[in-house]
Design a protein around this motif. Structure first.
Motif, PDB file in Angstrom:
ATOM      1  N   UNK A  72       4.442 -15.885 -13.972  1.00 52.37           N
ATOM      2  CA  UNK A  72       4.210 -15.094 -12.754  1.00 52.37           C
ATOM      3  C   UNK A  72       3.948 -13.624 -13.048  1.00 52.37           C
ATOM      4  N   UNK A  73       4.387 -13.154 -14.213  1.00 52.29           N
ATOM      5  CA  UNK A  73       4.200 -11.741 -14.542  1.00 52.29           C
ATOM      6  C   UNK A  73       2.880 -11.455 -15.260  1.00 52.29           C
ATOM      7  N   UNK A  74       2.067 -12.499 -15.491  1.00 49.04           N
ATOM      8  CA  UNK A  74       0.781 -12.297 -16.164  1.00 49.04           C
ATOM      9  C   UNK A  74      -0.134 -11.460 -15.266  1.00 49.04           C
ATOM     10  N   UNK A  75      -0.800 -10.486 -15.863  1.00 47.53           N
ATOM     11  CA  UNK A  75      -1.656  -9.589 -15.084  1.00 47.53           C
ATOM     12  C   UNK A  75      -2.828 -10.349 -14.456  1.00 47.53           C
ATOM     13  N   UNK A  76      -3.097 -10.070 -13.194  1.00 47.75           N
ATOM     14  CA  UNK A  76      -4.224 -10.688 -12.493  1.00 47.75           C
ATOM     15  C   UNK A  76      -3.870 -11.944 -11.726  1.00 47.75           C
ATOM     16  N   UNK A  77      -2.609 -12.415 -11.826  1.00 49.77           N
ATOM     17  CA  UNK A  77      -2.196 -13.630 -11.109  1.00 49.77           C
ATOM     18  C   UNK A  77      -2.241 -13.379  -9.598  1.00 49.77           C
ATOM     19  N   UNK A 104      -6.470 -13.741 -19.957  1.00 42.76           N
ATOM     20  CA  UNK A 104      -5.381 -14.272 -19.135  1.00 42.76           C
ATOM     21  C   UNK A 104      -4.787 -15.533 -19.758  1.00 42.76           C
ATOM     22  N   UNK A 105      -5.648 -16.391 -20.318  1.00 38.33           N
ATOM     23  CA  UNK A 105      -5.159 -17.616 -20.959  1.00 38.33           C
ATOM     24  C   UNK A 105      -4.295 -17.290 -22.184  1.00 38.33           C
ATOM     25  N   UNK A 106      -4.683 -16.262 -22.923  1.00 37.51           N
ATOM     26  CA  UNK A 106      -3.860 -15.840 -24.062  1.00 37.51           C
ATOM     27  C   UNK A 106      -2.501 -15.349 -23.591  1.00 37.51           C
ATOM     28  N   UNK A 107      -2.505 -14.584 -22.487  1.00 37.82           N
ATOM     29  CA  UNK A 107      -1.238 -14.083 -21.937  1.00 37.82           C
ATOM     30  C   UNK A 107      -0.371 -15.240 -21.446  1.00 37.82           C
TER      31      UNK A 107
END
Length: 1022
Positions: A72-77, A104-107
């Motif tokens: 949930x904390x991934x940027x852009x979610x 985003x997938x890496x994050x």
């Protein structure tokens, strides 16, 4: 203009450039990928995790929540959704538009890695995937003619490797196959007799079947690698494995178990046209051409069938490329029909084959140039880009018509061929550039629109723009050059078309008298126009709205859902009754296949039919008609929830109506969702509403008594593992044979692990060696558990979905919203509407903003062209009149307003002003020559009615085939074509009458301001 003069003076250079462009275009069109729709790049990622035999509650608490919290904390979610069901967790992350999905997938991967250590040991490795609508099989093949085991061997060893070597194929998945397994079935009586424990048996089998490197030794000047081998080489090796009991005695495995080479128990059955079969689904590579991949597979099927055993047959079940090819072919035929119509109109007006050739050449050259530009910008040939070309086929000749008309007028006045070409083209080149630019700039805001509307129609906008740019270049270079060479004589009457000239003269006279009348009654004209616009706006509620028109792709689906917990045999019995109904439609169903039982995220109590119907042209009823009738018949089958629906094939737009209920408790959400299904079922147009809160699955809850268990030296984990061993068995090692690897599974006989009595009689072994009944250390309670648990943004959720039939989506959603507003919800619970309804609202909002910006850009271009703020404002008065044509056209044809129709409205903003530009520009030219305003308006109208009619008729009539919805897949372009046909036709009439009236009003207003300034100036001078 310099470009015009250069092209006329250097015809050879122009011809060579054209030939080069044609060659480049031919090469490009052969290299362009062919698909049904443009690539839709959705910013969605998925984390899928297995948790074998776990209940939905355990999956949610132990896996889904952990992953949700971490990502949930991934940027852009934007939104995080999860689905937890027996044995599997699916967490879906939707990112905001514009997010770099690769980063985003890496994050996401990094966040998931951080929580993997907290997941249960039995949980599988989380798989992180990029979700793509393209990730759907392009071809389904059926393998029949033998038992499942034999077919599985043929598929795995021969067919799958061969197909995966074909060009463009990414992977092949086999459904309905058998998985080989070595089963070690324990005999409890013998194990007790010899003193062999389950744990000891597992350890001996696992440790015996192993190989290891143990070091090196020297032999002369060489090092020898030491390797201890002990892997099973045959089933006899497994049977003859020596077990040492706790008493020190030795026994063989075969003394206490039975070793069987068999197959894993199947939880599903696959039938093709009622015959047991394997289904092979073939995925294409991301950048592969769908049609080319399907063609390669089709060729390989013929080759494979020749090598298969006589009774085994491989055949195509569903080939998605067939509809793609038919759709593309129908659009191409519409392009050709439109082109012929445009050329016929030109010939009718110009009365000269040479003049028609001069203008007609702009069509193929513009098309070929467009293909080259599409190739270099990474576009594909699909129904939307080709539809854009079909829509623009008439507009491609507009600029050339205006240029040629002016060249012809100079030629009639006695100018030489060279002077006629240079002066005629140069004089109107600025107006032509301005009119084309106004059409182009309306697409700029569409490129910056986000979401589905942008993904679908940016390629269309580029295709139309490329064709118009190419046609403009042809109009100001090739047309003047060819005119100077081919039109040696002015166009003269030849007798055969004299009737048409007389008709035009009569029309000019009628138009001139009508124009004089409206100029005399200017206020009445304005009032009548305003009333017509208001009257058309009153029709809006009768039109309705939808996201994208449904295409009749000839694919249907039937979902059968028996009571939760139903056996595979029971579901097969219901499926047999469904087959009887399907057989009644054998005349329209080409092939069907059904999967009965659980596969992946499909529940074990379900059966899913997929049917390919005959092409739409070969049957009278539509797919939706067939599905509706079939659904009504299927409702008479008792014992299951059965739903029939039409599939949208290549573009999965989701459910038309999706109602999302959020709140803190799953049980309350289930009650609310059931209430919503009941409430909306009575709404007209709502079809098969269903709730994700299906009936609960029967569960036996086993709660260990910690006190009693501790007395016996048992822990909850030990009790759980023994129950799992009793009823599920356990994979203890792997057996390899001829390059294949299969599980060696230790399990109890089926008659000891199938009933509740077996569970109650289960003996739990304590560390002290005592054997205790399960009921002594645990409580057994039978309850109803959920099928699946949904969450959104870390809060429980429940969904209610529905299809829409015989009514537009917009009006149905309006009634649904009214119904939902009347419901009272407990505190903390909320309802939102998603699905296509939400996408439609978002798309319409985005496109409305794009329309406003498009109108502003059109005005800006004209202000630059005329170097005046007032003249463009006059021309823009043609825009409001399009409302009459657009709304009237949709109402007459019975088509709802949709995203394609909205795109047509945006295109009209740039198209309808072209006629006004030509008319007003010529009025200004005549007034600049000293002609009186009234006379200039009448003369300009008489002079320009011919080119205005030509451009309007070529554009409108060339779109008629699309507007009629002819051919496969034409439903997508039909609203766009209807919007432009009616909007342009009506606005052209108003352009000829209403715009001149507005011109006089603003000219009077301008004169008043000018007179006031002159009076003030004179007073100051005095």
């Amino acid at each position: 203009m310099k470009l015009v003069n250069t092209s006329v003076k250097r015809p050879v250079g122009v011809i060579m450039i054209v030939l080069a462009i044609i060659a480049l275009g031919v090469v490009s069109v052969r290299s362009l990928a062919v698909d049904l729709f443009p690539k839709i790049d959705l910013p969605i990622a998925v984390v899928a995790t297995s948790y074998q035999d776990a209940a939905p509650e355990d999956v949610e608490n132990l896996i889904s929540r952990q992953i949700e919290s971490s990502v949930s904390s991934v940027e852009g979610i934007d939104t995080v959704q999860s689905q937890s069901q027996a044995g599997s967790s699916l967490v879906m992350m939707m990112f905001k538009n514009g997010t770099d999905l690769d980063q985003a997938l890496l994050d996401v991967r990094e966040k998931v890695d951080q929580v993997k250590g907290y997941l249960p040991e039995q949980a599988g490795e989380p798989n992180i995937l990029r979700f793509s609508p393209d990730a759907l099989p392009v071809v389904y093949l059926g393998l029949t003619g033998g038992d499942a085991a034999k077919l599985t061997t043929i598929a795995d060893e021969e067919i799958v490797p061969f197909l995966e070597r074909q060009g463009g194929v990414a992977s092949v998945t086999v459904e309905g196959g058998k998985t080989r397994e070595i089963q070690v079935e324990m005999d409890q009586a013998k194990m007790q007799q010899y003193g062999v424990t389950t744990q000891g048996l597992m350890q001996h089998l696992s440790s015996t079947n192993s190989s290891a490197s143990v070091g090196t030794v020297e032999k002369g000047n060489q090092d020898l690698q030491l390797r201890v081998t002990g892997e099973f080489e045959s089933l006899d090796d497994i049977s003859e494995t020596i077990i040492q009991t706790e008493t020190g005695a030795t026994v063989l495995v075969e003394d206490v178990v039975e070793v069987t080479d068999t197959f894993k128990e199947s939880s599903s059955t696959t039938l093709v046209n009622g015959e047991p079969s394997l289904v092979l689904s073939i995925m294409k590579q991301t950048d592969a051409n769908t049609v080319e991949v399907a063609t390669n597979i089709g060729d390989s099927i013929s080759e494979m069938n020749g090598d298969l055993p006589g009774e085994v047959k491989l055949e195509t079940i569903i080939d998605t490329s067939e509809f793609i090819q038919m759709s593309v072919d129908s659009v191409i035929s519409n392009i050709l029909i439109g082109g012929f119509i445009a050329v016929f109109i030109l010939l009718l007006f110009l009365k000269s084959i040479r003049a028609t050739i001069v203008i007609g050449l702009s069509i193929p050259i513009a098309l070929i140039s467009t293909f080259a530009l599409m190739y270099f910008t990474g576009q594909t040939l699909n129904v939307l880009t080709l539809g854009g070309l079909a829509l623009g086929i008439g507009m491609m000749v507009d600029s050339s018509i205006v240029i040629l008309e002016n060249i012809y007028s100079y030629r009639k006045r006695g100018y030489s061929l060279f002077d006629s070409a240079t002066k005629g083209a140069s004089e109107l080149a600025p107006a032509v550039i301005a009119s084309t630019t106004t059409t182009l700039v309306v697409f700029l805001p569409i490129i910056y629109v986000e979401g589905l509307a942008s993904d679908l129609f940016t390629p269309l906008a580029l295709a139309v723009s490329f064709s118009l740019i190419a046609s403009l270049v042809v109009a100001i270079t090739l047309v003047p050059m060819l005119s100077s060479k081919l039109l040696s004589k002015a166009m003269e009457d030849n007798g055969r078309r004299y009737w048409f000239d007389r008709f035009l003269d009569w029309l000019r006279g009628k138009y001139a008298s009508g124009l004089k009348r409206v100029l005399k009654f200017r206020k009445t004209t304005v009032l009548a126009t305003i009333l017509a616009i208001i009257g058309s706006l009153a029709l809006i509620p009768m039109i309705g709205a939808e996201l994208i028109p449904a295409s009749d792709q000839g694919q249907a689906q039937i979902t059968v859902e028996t009571a939760p917990g139903s056996s595979l045999e029971y579901t097969e019995g219901i499926a047999g009754q469904v087959n009887e109904t399907i057989n009644e439609y054998s005349d329209v169903i080409e092939i069907s296949y059904v999967t009965i039982g659980g596969t992946g995220f499909t529940a074990g109590n379900q059966a899913t039919y997929t049917m390919q119907l005959t092409p739409a042209a070969e049957r009278e009823p539509s797919t939706q008609d067939i599905v509706t009738e079939m659904d009504e018949k299927l409702q008479h089958i008792a014992g299951a929830e059965i739903t029939a629906s039409a599939m949208d094939g290549g573009m999965n737009m989701g459910d038309p109506i999706s109602i999302q209920i959020n709140g803190p408790e799953h049980e309350v959400l289930r009650e609310i969702s059931d209430q919503i299904v009941t409430e909306i079922s009575s709404i007209e147009g709502v079809f098969n509403p269903s709730s994700a809160a299906a009936d609960g699955v029967p569960q036996m809850t086993i709660s260990s008594d910690e006190g009693k268990a501790a007395t016996q030296g048992l822990t909850q984990e030990q009790i759980t593992s023994q129950i799992q061993m009793q009823f599920n068995g356990q994979v203890v090692t792997q057996y390899r044979e001829e390059g294949q690897e299969m599980d060696v599974t230790l399990l109890y006989p089926e008659d000891e692990r199938s009933t509740i009595s077996d569970l109650k009689d289960l003996k739990v072994q304590s560390p002290t060696g005592a054997s205790l009944p399960l009921e002594e250390v645990a409580d057994l309670v039978e309850v109803q558990g959920p099928v699946s648990l949904l969450r959104e943004n870390q809060q429980p959720q429940m969904n209610v979905t529905s299809a829409v039939v015989d009514r537009d989506l917009g009006s149905v959603v309006e009634d649904v919203e009214t119904t939902l507003d009347g419901m009272s919800l407990p505190e903390g619970y909320s309802i939102t509407i998603g699905g296509q309804a939400q996408d439609m609202a978002d798309s319409f909002t985005d496109l409305a903003i794009a329309l406003v910006f498009s109108i502003f850009l059109v005005y800006a271009v004209m202000a630059i062209q005329f170097e005046n703020f007032l003249q463009p404002f006059i021309i823009m008065f043609a825009l409001p009149t399009t409302i009459i044509g657009v709304i009237g056209g949709l109402y007459i044809t019975g088509i709802s307003l949709s995203v394609p129709g909205f795109i047509g409205i945006i295109m009209l903003a740039g198209i309808v002003v072209n006629n006004s530009i030509v008319l007003v520009d010529y009025i200004n030219i005549l007034r600049g020559r000293g002609m009186d305003r009234f006379e200039a308006i009448i003369e300009a109208g008489r002079n320009r009615i011919r080119p205005i009619m030509m451009t309007t008729l070529t554009t409108v009539l060339a779109m008629v085939p699309l507007g009629m919805g002819l051919g496969e897949g034409a439903e997508m372009q039909q609203p766009l074509a209807v919007t432009i046909i009616f909007g342009l036709s009506v606005s052209s009439i108003f352009t000829l009458f209403f715009v001149p009236v507005i011109y006089t009003f603003f000219d009077d207003l301008s004169a008043k301001f000018t007179n006031r300034k002159e009076k003030k100036k004179k007073k100051k001078e005095a």
